[in-house]
Write an enzyme that holds these catalytic residues in place. Structure first.
Site, PDB file in Angstrom:
ATOM      1  N   CYS A 112      -9.280  -2.166   3.574  1.00  0.00           N
ATOM      2  CA  CYS A 112      -8.598  -0.969   3.098  1.00  0.00           C
ATOM      3  C   CYS A 112      -9.007  -0.610   1.676  1.00  0.00           C
ATOM      4  CB  CYS A 112      -7.086  -1.147   3.239  1.00  0.00           C
ATOM      5  SG  CYS A 112      -6.209   0.414   3.144  1.00  0.00           S
ATOM      6  N   LEU A 113      -8.140  -0.787   0.687  1.00  0.00           N
ATOM      7  CA  LEU A 113      -8.534  -0.511  -0.689  1.00  0.00           C
ATOM      8  C   LEU A 113      -9.737  -1.373  -1.051  1.00  0.00           C
ATOM      9  CD1 LEU A 113      -7.872   0.949  -3.421  1.00  0.00           C
ATOM     10  CD2 LEU A 113      -6.524  -1.060  -4.025  1.00  0.00           C
ATOM     11  N   GLY A 159      -4.344  -2.223  -0.853  1.00  0.00           N
ATOM     12  CA  GLY A 159      -3.481  -1.882  -1.973  1.00  0.00           C
ATOM     13  C   GLY A 159      -3.257  -0.395  -2.043  1.00  0.00           C
ATOM     14  N   ASN A 194      -3.547   2.458   7.192  1.00  0.00           N
ATOM     15  CA  ASN A 194      -2.645   2.988   6.184  1.00  0.00           C
ATOM     16  C   ASN A 194      -3.459   3.307   4.949  1.00  0.00           C
ATOM     17  OD1 ASN A 194      -0.661   3.546   4.333  1.00  0.00           O
ATOM     18  ND2 ASN A 194      -0.072   1.400   4.062  1.00  0.00           N
ATOM     19  N   SER A 253       0.815  -1.210   0.000  1.00  0.00           N
ATOM     20  CA  SER A 253       0.000   0.000   0.000  1.00  0.00           C
ATOM     21  C   SER A 253       0.853   1.266   0.000  1.00  0.00           C
ATOM     22  CB  SER A 253      -0.935   0.014   1.214  1.00  0.00           C
ATOM     23  OG  SER A 253      -1.824  -1.054   1.144  1.00  0.00           O
ATOM     24  N   GLU A 277      -5.578  -7.491  10.042  1.00  0.00           N
ATOM     25  CA  GLU A 277      -4.431  -8.406  10.011  1.00  0.00           C
ATOM     26  C   GLU A 277      -3.219  -7.784  10.686  1.00  0.00           C
ATOM     27  OE1 GLU A 277      -5.198  -6.418   7.674  1.00  0.00           O
ATOM     28  OE2 GLU A 277      -3.415  -5.732   6.610  1.00  0.00           O
ATOM     29  N   GLN A 283     -12.840   0.293  -0.099  1.00  0.00           N
ATOM     30  CA  GLN A 283     -13.192   1.378  -1.015  1.00  0.00           C
ATOM     31  C   GLN A 283     -13.737   0.830  -2.330  1.00  0.00           C
ATOM     32  OE1 GLN A 283      -9.378   3.275  -1.194  1.00  0.00           O
ATOM     33  NE2 GLN A 283      -9.384   3.731   1.003  1.00  0.00           N
ATOM     34  N   HIS A 331      -6.818  -2.273   9.218  1.00  0.00           N
ATOM     35  CA  HIS A 331      -6.140  -3.540   8.930  1.00  0.00           C
ATOM     36  C   HIS A 331      -6.262  -4.526  10.088  1.00  0.00           C
ATOM     37  CE1 HIS A 331      -4.161  -2.435   5.143  1.00  0.00           C
ATOM     38  NE2 HIS A 331      -4.273  -1.205   5.635  1.00  0.00           N
TER      39      HIS A 331
END
Lengths: 361, 1077
Positions: A248-249, A220, A290, A48, A334, A252, A332
């Protein structure tokens, strides 16, 4: 240590002089700051961060060196991908010596190996304050020669970090198609630890004909709207009733696929201490984050609920489909690096797959 | 949120002691602030009268009473609170609370324990229950097994694996304990251990493992955060209170950091803590293996440190959680815009270093280990470890200037000094590295992580570089900046470059400073904002660093800034009382419409709470750093008279640098501080003083002693570390001391003073304005003169002073105030014998007794002094001490039990670590409460007396007669028994420790047959002290109350005869003033 001088130049014209470590060369990218206090091997290998010049707000970086890049079942054991992903690193203090039983080399040597330049001796707090006020901006680390400005958000970064061809991990009962937009290895680890077989596919792969129990859209880099191919396949996949989880990405992309909109945050969330509230409850979780873009929750259709919300700025931290087994989070779970307090979300995903499989037996 | 509680009782921690110090003033104050913000009425029980939490406007009601079940019960019955906080007053409050819970008292009176349930606390306090609890959730604790015979031990070893620690149960001072790495060694060790005790404990050794702590918070909704993690530089084996600690951890990977973090959260959830808790881990330096060492289910020293290190107000938030809030419902008070449910991100490193005062005690070992001996601590902030550690070593004081450029310490056996850590080990490391020992070698000897040693090595490298430089001008900007970033002070630079003599250092330092500023090398002020600049913060909580190009703060243009200098590390002789003074002064400055800027570096204080002032610089109190801050802040004045001796010592240098020092002029301060000048002034004013002389040969000393007679008090002029004041009673001793200990010579002169025995010692506190005494407070010592004023028991208003003595004291004070044109606080110590008054000392600053007299009088001396110093006049003056209807008594707390082998006798060196002050209807009432507050208990059956010199014997006859009539058995050593028999007091004679006959004094103590030991040395000579050291030490080791002064013993015995504990006055502080007729 013989210190070579380099400088950091920001798009607003400001310049900061410091010392080179890592690879001695010039670079350009988008300057972003991360407030985590450790976990640099994890961050630096996080896809990312592709195209970004990372500013560490914690002033001491490199203390425990970098672990060896051991591969375990096709995955690097300690890294989040198989290479350093950032374009450049900015720190306040760097010491070449390091100390840890698990360290194989110094941060500087490691960066040099991947030809990534880094600059030390910078007032990273002053930089952070500037970015906080003016927003993320383009930056260059200049060694001997000047280089062109480079805006990573203008290009298809995901294509640069995605896997080339389908790869299989684990040998579990539940089959998960993982759309790799720049996935962190720990997502794969978290999935395979939960009785799954992970089928990792490139970001533009059409998996709709694959046999799977659950779909996972990874994290990503870059602007989510660049990923039109991924969104198109996802829209097809969302018509089925199979469980989908995004991170995350991935969060989106699910929003975009559902017709909602995303926008660029002024300076993003990059840290290990972001509080998110599970909407409608008194539960608040500390998460690793992030991201530079976010979902505009006002554009979500009636089929969707906001699942998590940032406790500080109220931004959307996750969405859930009201009737289908689809959810995604902006943070995240993870971790790696950062707190793993929300790792249970992988359990939730597994439960959705278990339930789905039972119903469709 | 509307709290469901209306009135909450908060238990304080009582007097400061080793292991339980100022941090609990901070946490209690925060809890009380939280209650006030919620509109909940707060009741505080804490006899520590010098604290901020017992000051005006903090709690709604204050009881200066012992924190023991009896007194807490009475207060509960009277106040009827619906909630109680047990976790803000250290172990004292916790233990008291557990007892009240176990007896069912709290339940019976419907008092809800707020925050963590008591059952949870009990689970964490009992080692076995604790291990069992953690094993339920598969969390590892150190493996151990008890053994009753050698075979048991060998079997245990097989199960646990070597290396092992063997401890014998039920012995004092670690007898029979040791470390073994194979069966042969274990065999040897066990046989020895079984000779001390029938049972031994075989435990896995974690020696050399990293020690890591987490501060964890949980709310009733199960939201959990870790506010801070901390890594001990000293590996396991050294108590965390004795270790140098950094935050955040520096050598842990993400995996290790979060493994331990997740475990902490798992533990806090399982135990069911609501509020704050501290988890201590041992972490294998060669793998991710770990053990949980300890959980503290309360606010602790570490949590205070974590609060200051991160800016996150742990105690305040914990109190709110106890009232029922969720973390997410609270705001982070530093940013005021983000949530309290987050984990602070630091963008700097903090280093905590303990402050020891072991030189103050005779007989105590300097080795540090698993028990705590330090009396205070400091916290240094920097943007590199080098910067922070060097700052920190200066902050600790004791004459050090950082890691290097100190006076040579000369370790006789360097390797030994590294392997067996003492309070000076960090300097042994520096010396080893200077000698060229490798990081690897030092690591092998100390187990300190190579990363820390590597940083120290870097400092040494620069040191050597500087020693090669001929002048500071030869350093280019880059090098000089690097040196400053490595934490070198201008003083260190001056010393390393020029190696100047004591007369020259000041000038050289100025040269360095001038050149540095010429090159534009100045530190910048950075904010501690909990979020590493991610969000803007309005709070001016600052530190200075050379790793930066811009300030986070801008100077205020208002021309209303006053800088208040804090008191630094708590140490023997200077602790919470000066924090109270600076906090009071800052508060008053703000009330008067000025801006208060505080400088202090002690994480255990309230003055370093960022909301006590307009700006807080958590930084050094050296001349260099104070000037840096003054240049940034451009204040209209600096207050040096509230923080004790550290700021007071800066007065003249600040003045010479053109800084406006508020109040009494620095020239006057110098006239009071300089022994010679002060003495001349007293002579000029015809004020009497004990005769003294500075002398440099044995013959001169003997001549002077012939004149004044024994005993005399001798102070060497230069002592390497600590002070070596001594009372000498005969010619042999004198010669011995001067030749061997003080090495008297022209370059090492000694000050010899007449030592007056049998006199009264008096404490005089006052505030003056333009040379006129505005008001005063006169307190008398209960003890004979000669006991250090910081150890003595103080009575205010005085109960046994002649009116004429008081008149003379005031006359002296007026003359001195006028001569020195005092404006602000000042204090004198005086001797009185038959109305002859002599001045011992005069300090033109607030004193240790300011909070005590202020609170007994009900009038804040410091606030009034602040007004005068700012050119104002207070609205009203205090009542005359003659009009008070109550008596205040300040008693001292000793921590001898923590200092193994130290002689628990009182003398000219201060030894107490804390104090309490209680108010009473009369002398006996106040005395009894204050002595019960510092751990004395009322004997029910028997006491042991050895009564010392004749005047002590005389002082004790009547009280002992009364005690005997009360049915208490008196055991007495031979001479005492004989003397008492002659005076018709019956006793049972006992043998001295070195005698063979029965009953033996030591056995009486060991079997706890006596409940109080009165042991009066004949005089303070070494020989005499050695005589009954064994009795005193055993008394302390067996936790039996000890009194070593006859007047205090007499007063205590009279008080227990005159009063019954059930009849003590239980009025709150405010009630003492209300009930006045």
């Amino acid at each position: 240590m013989n210190k070579q001088k380099v400088k950091l130049v920001l798009a607003d014209g400001s310049e900061y002089s410091g010392y080179s470590f890592g690879y001695f060369c010039s670079t350009a990218g988008e300057a972003v700051f991360n407030t985590a206090m450790n976990g640099y091997p994890e961050s630096l290998t996080d896809p990312s961060y592709r195209g970004q010049i990372l500013i560490a707000t914690f002033p001491l970086v490199g203390n425990y060196g970098v672990p060896e890049g051991i591969t375990e079942g096709n995955l690097h054991r300690f890294w989040e991908s198989d290479r350093v992903q950032i374009s450049g690193l900015v720190v306040s203090v760097y010491n070449e010596d390091f100390s840890h039983w698990n360290a194989a080399k110094s941060l500087g040597d490691w960066l040099a190996e991947y030809r990534i330049p880094a600059i030390a001796g910078i007032d990273t707090r002053a930089l952070t304050r500037k970015i906080r006020e003016k927003g993320s901006m383009l930056a260059k680390i200049l060694a001997l020669n000047d280089v062109e400005w480079h805006d990573p958000n203008s290009e298809n970064l995901v294509a640069q970090v995605t896997v080339v061809q389908k790869e299989i991990y684990g040998n579990g009962e539940y089959r998960v198609v993982l759309v790799d937009c720049g996935v962190k290895n720990n997502i794969i680890r978290c999935l395979t630890q939960r009785n799954t077989t992970v089928v990792r596919v490139p970001y533009d792969y059409d998996y709709t004909d694959e046999d799977y129990d659950g779909l996972f859209i990874s994290n990503g880099p870059g602007n989510p709207k660049m990923n039109t191919a991924t969104i198109a396949v996802l829209q097809k996949a969302m018509k089925s009733n199979r469980p989908i989880m995004g991170i995350c990405l991935g969060n989106q992309l699910l929003a975009l696929a559902s017709g909602a909109d995303t926008y660029k945050l002024p300076f993003g969330h990059r840290s290990h201490n972001q509080p998110v509230i599970l909407k409608g409850t008194n539960r608040c979780f500390i998460t690793s984050q992030n991201h530079g873009f976010a979902i505009d929750s006002s554009t979500l259709s009636d089929d969707w609920d906001v699942l998590f919300e940032n406790a500080n700025d109220g931004t959307c931290e996750g969405i859930r489909h009201k009737s289908k087994p689809i959810f995604a989070v902006q943070f995240h779970p993870e971790a790696s690096g950062g707190p793993n307090d929300t790792e249970f979300l992988f359990d939730e995903f597994l439960q959705l797959m278990v339930k789905h499989k039972q119903i469709n037996k | 949120m509307n709290s469901k509680y209306h009135k909450v009782l908060v238990l304080g921690s009582g007097a400061l002691k080793i292991g339980e110090a100022g941090e609990f003033d901070y946490s209690g104050s925060q809890a009380l602030k939280a209650l006030r913000e919620e509109g909940v009425k707060s009741i505080l029980i804490n006899p520590n009268i010098a604290t901020v939490q017992t000051s005006w406007g903090v709690a709604d009601r204050v009881y200066f009473l012992p924190v023991t079940p009896y007194f807490v019960e009475r207060v509960v019955e009277k106040e009827r609170p619906d909630g109680i906080f047990l976790s803000f007053g250290g172990q004292t409050a916790l233990n008291c609370g557990i007892e009240l819970f176990k007896t069912g008292f709290l339940a019976k009176h419907n008092v809800q324990v707020l925050g963590t349930p008591v059952e949870t606390i009990i689970n964490t306090e009992d080692r076995e229950l604790f291990a069992r609890q953690l094993s339920q959730i598969n969390v590892s604790t150190p493996r151990s097994q008890s053994a009753r015979c050698l075979d048991d031990a060998l079997q245990a070893a097989e199960k646990i694996g070597f290396p092992l620690i063997v401890r014998s149960a039920f012995t004092l001072g670690g007898q029979g304990s040791g470390f073994c790495s194979n069966a042969e060694e274990l065999r040897e060790l066990s046989i020895n251990a079984f000779s001390y005790s029938p049972q031994i404990l075989v435990e896995e050794s974690l020696w050399g493992w990293k020690e890591v702590e987490y501060e964890v918070v949980r709310d009733r909704f199960d939201n959990c955060i870790t506010v801070c993690n901390m890594e001990n530089l000293d590996p396991l084996g050294i108590h965390t209170g004795e270790s140098i600690v950094v935050a955040p951890s520096q050598t842990l990977t993400n995996a290790e950091y979060h493994k331990l973090r997740s475990l902490s959260i798992k533990i806090i959830r399982h135990l069911g803590i609501i509020g704050e808790c501290n988890v201590q881990f041992a972490l294998d330096p060669k793998s991710e293996d770990y053990r949980v060492i300890e959980v503290n289910a309360r606010l602790s020293r570490s949590s205070a440190l974590a609060s200051k290190a991160t800016g996150y107000p742990l105690a305040f938030i914990a109190a709110k959680l106890g009232l029922g809030y969720g973390l997410h419902q609270l705001k982070n008070p530093v940013t005021a815009i983000t949530t309290a449910c987050f984990e602070p991100a630091m963008d700097y490193i903090v280093v905590k270093i303990p402050r020891w005062d072991l030189n103050k005690f005779s007989g105590v070992s300097h080795e540090i280990g698993s028990s705590m001996k330090s009396v205070g601590e400091i916290m240094a902030i920097g943007r590199s470890f080098e910067e922070a550690i060097q700052k920190g070593l200066r902050m600790v004081g004791q004459g050090m200037h950082g890691l290097v450029a100190n006076t040579k310490l000369n370790f006789p056996n360097l390797e030994e000094a590294l392997v067996h850590p003492t309070d000076m080990r960090i300097f042994a490391i520096a010396e080893a590295l200077e000698l060229g020992w490798t990081v690897e070698k030092v690591h092998e000897l100390t187990n300190i992580d190579r990363w820390f040693l590597g940083r120290m090595q870097g400092i040494i490298t620069l040191e050597k570089k500087l020693m090669q430089v001929a002048s500071v001008e030869m350093l280019d900007r880059e090098t000089l900046l690097e040196v400053k970033q490595f934490g070198f002070s201008d003083f260190q630079l001056a010393r390393l470059i020029y190696n100047p003599g004591p007369d020259d250092i000041e000038t050289r330092q100025q040269v360095v400073r001038y050149h540095r500023i010429q090159l534009g090398i100045v530190p910048v002020a950075k904010q501690i904002d909990t979020l590493a600049a991610e969000y803007p913060s309005e709070t001016d909580y600052l530190y200075l660093t050379y790793h930066g190009i811009e300030n986070d703060t801008s100077p205020n243009q208002s021309n209303r800034t006053i800088v208040v200098l804090g008191s630094g590390a708590y140490r023997i002789g200077s602790s919470v009382e000066f924090d109270w003074c600076t906090v009071s002064a800052a508060g008053k400055i703000r009330k008067l419409g000025y801006r208060a800027v505080m400088i202090n570096f002690n994480p255990e204080t309230v003055s370093t709470d960022y909301d006590m002032c307009d700006k807080l610089y958590f930084d050094e109190l050296t001349f260099e750093r104070v000037m840096d801050i003054i240049e940034l802040e451009k204040p209209i004045g600096v207050m040096v008279s509230m923080g004790g001796q550290i700021p007071n010592n800066l007065a003249m240098r600040l003045h010479n640098a053109g800084v406006k020092v508020l109040g009494t002029s620095p020239e006057s301060i110098d006239r009071a501080e300089d022994r010679q000048k002060f003495s001349e002034m007293l002579d000029m004013l015809h004020i009497d003083q004990p005769r003294w002389k500075q002398l440099s040969t044995l013959e001169e000393v003997e001549r002077f002693v012939d004149e004044v007679g024994f005993p005399v008090l001798i102070r060497p002029s230069y002592v390497l570390s600590g002070s070596a004041m001594n009372v000498v009673s005969n010619a042999d001793e004198l010669r011995h001391y001067l030749v061997l200990a003080a090495n008297v010579s022209k370059t090492h002169p000694v000050v010899v003073s007449e030592f007056i025995e049998g006199a009264k010692e008096i404490e005089f506190d006052a505030v003056a304005n333009n040379g006129e005494v505005m008001f005063d407070a006169i307190s008398e010592h209960i003890e004979f003169a000669g006991v250090h004023s910081g150890d003595a028991t103080l009575v205010f208003p005085p109960q046994k002073l002649y009116f004429e003595t008081i008149r003379r004291i005031r006359k002296i004070a007026r003359a001195i105030a006028k001569e020195l044109m005092i404006t602000g606080p000042f204090n004198m110590q005086l001797l009185a014998l038959n109305n002859e008054v002599k001045v011992i000392e005069c300090n033109l600053r607030a004193s240790r007794s300011f909070p005590f007299v202020s609170k007994v009088l009900g009038f804040n001396f410091v606030e009034a002094a602040t007004e005068y110093m700012l050119g104002r006049t207070p609205g009203y003056l205090p009542p005359s001490m003659f009009e008070l209807d109550h008596v205040g008594i300040k008693a001292s707390q000793f921590s001898f039990s923590r200092l193994s082998k130290a002689d628990p006798v009182l003398g000219v060196e201060m030894a107490s670590t804390g104090e309490v002050g209680c108010l009473g209807t009369d002398f006996d009432d106040a005395l009894l409460k204050s002595m019960l507050s510092v751990g004395y208990r009322v004997p029910q059956k028997s006491i042991l007396v050895s009564s010392g010199p004749l005047r002590s014997k005389l002082a004790l006859v009547e009280p002992l007669r009364l005690i005997e009539r009360c049915g208490i058995t008196i055991y007495a050593t031979r001479c005492t028994a004989k003397f008492l028999a002659e005076n018709d007091v019956n006793t049972i004679p006992v043998a001295w420790p070195d005698e063979d006959s029965q009953p033996s004094s030591i056995e009486l103590i060991g079997s706890k047959q006596v409940e109080l030991v009165i042991n009066i040395p004949k005089n303070l000579s070494r020989e005499e002290l050695n005589n009954d050291y064994d009795i005193r030490r055993a008394t302390v080791d067996y936790n039996i109350p000890l009194i070593t002064d006859a007047r205090l013993a007499a007063a205590f015995l009279m008080a227990i005869c005159n009063k019954n504990i059930n009849t003590l006055d239980l009025r709150s502080w405010d009630e003492f003033f209300e009930t006045k007729q």
